[in-house]
Design an enzyme around this catalytic site. Structure first.
Site, mmCIF file in Angstrom:
data_model
loop_
_atom_site.group_PDB
_atom_site.id
_atom_site.type_symbol
_atom_site.label_atom_id
_atom_site.label_comp_id
_atom_site.label_asym_id
_atom_site.label_seq_id
_atom_site.Cartn_x
_atom_site.Cartn_y
_atom_site.Cartn_z
ATOM 1 N N LYS A 52 0.842 -1.204 0.000
ATOM 2 C CA LYS A 52 0.000 0.000 0.000
ATOM 3 C C LYS A 52 0.879 1.256 0.000
ATOM 4 O O LYS A 52 0.621 2.219 -0.722
ATOM 5 C CB LYS A 52 -0.949 -0.021 1.210
ATOM 6 C CG LYS A 52 -2.055 -1.065 1.048
ATOM 7 C CD LYS A 52 -2.887 -1.326 2.291
ATOM 8 C CE LYS A 52 -3.889 -2.444 2.003
ATOM 9 N NZ LYS A 52 -4.707 -2.839 3.147
ATOM 10 N N GLN A 96 -4.628 -1.614 9.426
ATOM 11 C CA GLN A 96 -4.588 -2.955 8.824
ATOM 12 C C GLN A 96 -5.173 -3.983 9.786
ATOM 13 O O GLN A 96 -4.817 -4.035 10.960
ATOM 14 C CB GLN A 96 -3.135 -3.303 8.450
ATOM 15 C CG GLN A 96 -2.974 -4.564 7.642
ATOM 16 C CD GLN A 96 -3.605 -4.491 6.241
ATOM 17 O OE1 GLN A 96 -3.691 -3.426 5.639
ATOM 18 N NE2 GLN A 96 -4.053 -5.617 5.741
ATOM 19 N N ASP A 119 -11.366 2.542 3.881
ATOM 20 C CA ASP A 119 -11.684 1.113 3.776
ATOM 21 C C ASP A 119 -13.196 0.902 3.650
ATOM 22 O O ASP A 119 -13.634 -0.192 3.297
ATOM 23 C CB ASP A 119 -11.246 0.380 5.060
ATOM 24 C CG ASP A 119 -9.859 -0.235 4.949
ATOM 25 O OD1 ASP A 119 -9.523 -0.732 3.872
ATOM 26 O OD2 ASP A 119 -9.133 -0.227 5.965
HETATM 27 N N1 GUN Z 1 -6.971 -6.901 6.084
HETATM 28 C C1 GUN Z 1 -7.263 -7.647 4.980
HETATM 29 N N2 GUN Z 1 -7.816 -6.879 4.017
HETATM 30 C C2 GUN Z 1 -7.883 -5.621 4.517
HETATM 31 C C3 GUN Z 1 -8.351 -4.392 3.976
HETATM 32 O O1 GUN Z 1 -8.842 -4.286 2.839
HETATM 33 N N3 GUN Z 1 -8.220 -3.316 4.805
HETATM 34 C C4 GUN Z 1 -7.709 -3.408 6.065
HETATM 35 N N4 GUN Z 1 -7.652 -2.298 6.806
HETATM 36 N N5 GUN Z 1 -7.279 -4.542 6.589
HETATM 37 C C5 GUN Z 1 -7.359 -5.639 5.809
#
Ligand code: GUN
Length: 282
Positions: A52, A96, A119
Site C-alpha cells: 500500500k 490494517q 476502507d
Molecule cells: N486486512 C485484509 N484486508 C484488509 C483491507 O482491505 N483493509 C484493512 N484495513 N485490513 C485488511
C-alpha cells in the site's frame, strides 16, 4: 482453457487515473495523504502495508506510516486515530486488520472519522453502501467489480455465488453484485451441499481463506471464477481455487497472485483521492 483476468493490468489503469487526479489536485495546492497503521508483526499484514505504501509513492500520494508494537494498548491506538482524524494532511486512515486479540476491532473502526474511512468499514459507510448512496466502496469487492467492468463481464441477471460472509469481503461483495442486478447467494461454513449451490453460479467469488477449497466439480463450465484467497501452501502463495483444474473448465479466472490483490490496493488509492476531494469541497 479460461481467459485470465489480469488484476495487474486493471490495477495499473486505475493507478494511472489516480496519478493524474493527484497531479491535478496538486496544481490547486491540494496534497493527498493516507495514514497506514500496522499493529504488531503479522507477516501477511506487513506485506500488505508495504504494498500500500509503495503504491502511494507511485501515484504521488503521501503515505504516513505508523508501526505500533503488538502490545500497544487500545487507548493508545484510539488516541493515535483521534490525532489523525484531526490532521489536515491526512485524508484517509487505514488500520490494517486483523488486530491483536486484546484490541476491539469494532471500536477501532468506529473511531476512524467516516470522512477518512477509506476502507469503508465504518457503520455509517456500510449503511450508505446498503442503501446505494456512498462515497467509498470497500476496496476488495470494488476492485472485483472493476475487473468485471474492464473485461466487459455483465452481472445483470447472472447467478452470482459468494463463498464467505466476512464484513470485509463476502457481505459487501454480495451487495455490490446486487447493485448490478445480479441474483446473489451467499454461502458459508454452515451451507449444506455447497457444490450444488456453487455449480449453479455464472459468477463465483471465493473468499474463504483455504488453499484448494474450490475444486472443478464445484464450478459450472464457462463460469467467471474470482479468487479472493491469499493462502500459503508448501511455501507458495495461492488462492482458494485449485487453479490447474478449475482453469480448464471456467470461462474466466483470476490468478493468485496477480488477480484480486493488486485491485484492493488501487481502489484504496482511488478512495483516498475521493476523500481528499470531499475534504476540499469538491
Ligand atoms: N486486512 C485484509 N484486508 C484488509 C483491507 O482491505 N483493509 C484493512 N484495513 N485490513 C485488511
Amino acid at each position: 482453457m479460461s481467459k485470465i483476468l489480469d488484476g495487474k493490468t486493471v490495477s495499473a489503469s486505475v493507478k494511472e487515473a489516480v496519478r493524474t487526479q493527484v497531479k491535478e489536485l496538486s496544481k490547486d495546492g491540494i496534497s493527498v495523504g493516507l495514514a497506514v497503521i500496522l499493529v504488531g508483526g503479522n507477516p501477511a499484514s506487513k506485506i500488505y502495508v508495504a504494498n500500500k505504501k509503495k503504491a502511494c509513492e507511485e501515484t504521488g500520494i503521501k503515505a504516513f506510516e505508523y508501526t505500533l508494537d503488538e502490545n500497544v494498548s487500545q487507548s493508545e491506538l484510539l488516541s493515535l486515530i483521534e490525532t489523525l482524524n484531526a490532521k489536515k494532511e491526512v485524508n484517509g486512515i487505514l488500520c490494517q486488520l486483523p488486530l491483536p486479540p486484546h484490541i476491539d476491532e469494532r471500536a477501532v473502526i468506529a473511531a476512524i472519522s467516516p470522512e477518512k474511512d477509506v476502507d469503508a468499514f465504518n457503520v455509517s459507510n456500510v449503511g450508505k453502501i446498503v442503501i446505494g448512496n456512498y462515497d467509498f466502496l470497500p476496496c476488495t469487492p470494488a476492485g472485483i467489480i472493476e475487473i468485471l467492468d474492464y473485461y466487459g463481464i455483465e452481472v445483470e441477471g447472472k447467478n452470482c455465488v459468494v463463498i464467505g460472509r466476512s464484513n470485509i469481503v463476502g457481505k459487501p461483495m454480495a451487495l455490490l453484485l446486487m447493485h448490478r442486478n445480479g441474483t446473489v447467494t451467499i454461502c458459508h461454513s454452515k451451507t449444506e451441499n455447497l457444490a450444488s449451490v456453487t455449480s449453479g453460479a455464472d459468477i463465483l467469488v471465493s473468499a474463504v481463506g483455504k488453499a484448494g477449497f474450490v475444486t472443478a466439480d464445484m464450478v459450472k463450465p464457462g463460469a467467471v471464477v474470482i479468487d479472493v484467497g491469499m493462502n500459503r501452501a508448501e511455501g507458495k502463495l495461492c488462492g482458494d481455487v485449485c487453479f490447474d483444474e478449475v482453469s480448464k473448465i471456467a470461462g474466466y479466472i483470476t490468478p493468485v497472485p496477480g488477480g484480486v490483490g493488486p485491485m484492493t490496493v488501487s481502489v484504496l488509492l482511488k478512495n483516498t483521492v475521493t476523500a481528499a476531494k470531499r475534504q476540499n469541497g469538491r
